[in-house]
Write a protein that holds these residues in place. Structure first.
Motif, PDB file in Angstrom:
ATOM      1  N   SER A  55     -15.886 -37.630  -6.407  1.00 27.89           N
ATOM      2  CA  SER A  55     -14.583 -37.096  -6.797  1.00 27.89           C
ATOM      3  C   SER A  55     -13.711 -36.870  -5.566  1.00 27.89           C
ATOM      4  O   SER A  55     -12.526 -37.219  -5.563  1.00 27.89           O
ATOM      5  CB  SER A  55     -14.751 -35.770  -7.545  1.00 27.89           C
ATOM      6  OG  SER A  55     -15.456 -35.956  -8.731  1.00 27.89           O
ATOM      7  N   ALA A  56     -14.292 -36.288  -4.523  1.00 28.87           N
ATOM      8  CA  ALA A  56     -13.532 -36.031  -3.299  1.00 28.87           C
ATOM      9  C   ALA A  56     -13.082 -37.339  -2.649  1.00 28.87           C
ATOM     10  O   ALA A  56     -11.939 -37.453  -2.187  1.00 28.87           O
ATOM     11  CB  ALA A  56     -14.363 -35.209  -2.323  1.00 28.87           C
ATOM     12  N   ILE A  83      -8.408 -32.317  -2.425  1.00 31.14           N
ATOM     13  CA  ILE A  83      -9.781 -32.758  -2.145  1.00 31.14           C
ATOM     14  C   ILE A  83     -10.756 -31.599  -2.359  1.00 31.14           C
ATOM     15  O   ILE A  83     -11.849 -31.795  -2.904  1.00 31.14           O
ATOM     16  CB  ILE A  83      -9.878 -33.334  -0.723  1.00 31.14           C
ATOM     17  CG1 ILE A  83      -9.087 -34.645  -0.649  1.00 31.14           C
ATOM     18  CG2 ILE A  83     -11.321 -33.571  -0.324  1.00 31.14           C
ATOM     19  CD1 ILE A  83      -8.923 -35.183   0.753  1.00 31.14           C
ATOM     20  N   ALA A 131     -13.819 -31.520  -5.083  1.00 29.48           N
ATOM     21  CA  ALA A 131     -15.201 -31.320  -4.660  1.00 29.48           C
ATOM     22  C   ALA A 131     -15.849 -30.118  -5.341  1.00 29.48           C
ATOM     23  O   ALA A 131     -17.059 -30.111  -5.566  1.00 29.48           O
ATOM     24  CB  ALA A 131     -15.260 -31.154  -3.142  1.00 29.48           C
ATOM     25  N   TYR A 165      -9.210 -38.468  -2.218  1.00 28.56           N
ATOM     26  CA  TYR A 165      -8.733 -38.814  -0.883  1.00 28.56           C
ATOM     27  C   TYR A 165      -8.047 -40.187  -0.893  1.00 28.56           C
ATOM     28  O   TYR A 165      -6.972 -40.358  -0.308  1.00 28.56           O
ATOM     29  CB  TYR A 165      -9.888 -38.813   0.127  1.00 28.56           C
ATOM     30  CG  TYR A 165      -9.484 -39.378   1.466  1.00 28.56           C
ATOM     31  CD1 TYR A 165      -8.728 -38.621   2.357  1.00 28.56           C
ATOM     32  CD2 TYR A 165      -9.840 -40.663   1.830  1.00 28.56           C
ATOM     33  CE1 TYR A 165      -8.344 -39.135   3.579  1.00 28.56           C
ATOM     34  CE2 TYR A 165      -9.459 -41.194   3.046  1.00 28.56           C
ATOM     35  CZ  TYR A 165      -8.710 -40.426   3.909  1.00 28.56           C
ATOM     36  OH  TYR A 165      -8.328 -40.951   5.114  1.00 28.56           O
ATOM     37  N   SER A 169     -19.501 -34.594  -7.029  1.00 30.01           N
ATOM     38  CA  SER A 169     -18.540 -33.929  -6.157  1.00 30.01           C
ATOM     39  C   SER A 169     -18.102 -34.843  -5.017  1.00 30.01           C
ATOM     40  O   SER A 169     -16.912 -34.946  -4.701  1.00 30.01           O
ATOM     41  CB  SER A 169     -19.171 -32.658  -5.599  1.00 30.01           C
ATOM     42  OG  SER A 169     -18.322 -32.044  -4.694  1.00 30.01           O
ATOM     43  N   ALA A 170     -19.051 -35.527  -4.415  1.00 29.55           N
ATOM     44  CA  ALA A 170     -18.724 -36.433  -3.311  1.00 29.55           C
ATOM     45  C   ALA A 170     -17.832 -37.578  -3.784  1.00 29.55           C
ATOM     46  O   ALA A 170     -16.833 -37.910  -3.133  1.00 29.55           O
ATOM     47  CB  ALA A 170     -20.005 -36.981  -2.686  1.00 29.55           C
TER      48      ALA A 170
END
Length: 88
Positions: A35-36, A57, A61, A40, A32-33
């Motif tokens: 991907s975010a 975003i 996440a 971004y 998740s981190a």
């Protein structure tokens, strides 16, 4: 050249951490981190406006958690709403 070597070593360390936490609840957090962060960076390069950037975003996440723990019927509906919101 040194920048590429350092970037490669950082990615290797992150990959090893992900392999260590493969069968734990921490894996969706890592995915998740990343991907975010990736979304971004892409939005920043494309100069996407703030409301669409925040929505993108947030979806990046949340999707790894839905893939592991989520309700797939609800997942499809929310993805549909996300697509409609991005088209507006």
């Amino acid at each position: 050249m040194l920048k590429r070597v350092i970037s490669g070593l950082v990615i290797l360390a992150i990959f090893l951490l992900m392999m260590i936490f493969m069968d734990t609840p921490l894996l969706p957090i890592f995915i998740s981190a990343f991907s975010a962060i990736g979304v971004y960076e892409l939005n920043n390069i494309a100069k996407v406006k703030l409301p669409a950037m925040v929505l993108s975003i947030a979806m990046a996440a949340v999707i790894p958690f839905w893939a592991v723990y989520g309700n797939y019927f609800l997942f499809g509906q929310i993805i549909g709403l996300y697509v409609i919101a991005m088209l507006i």
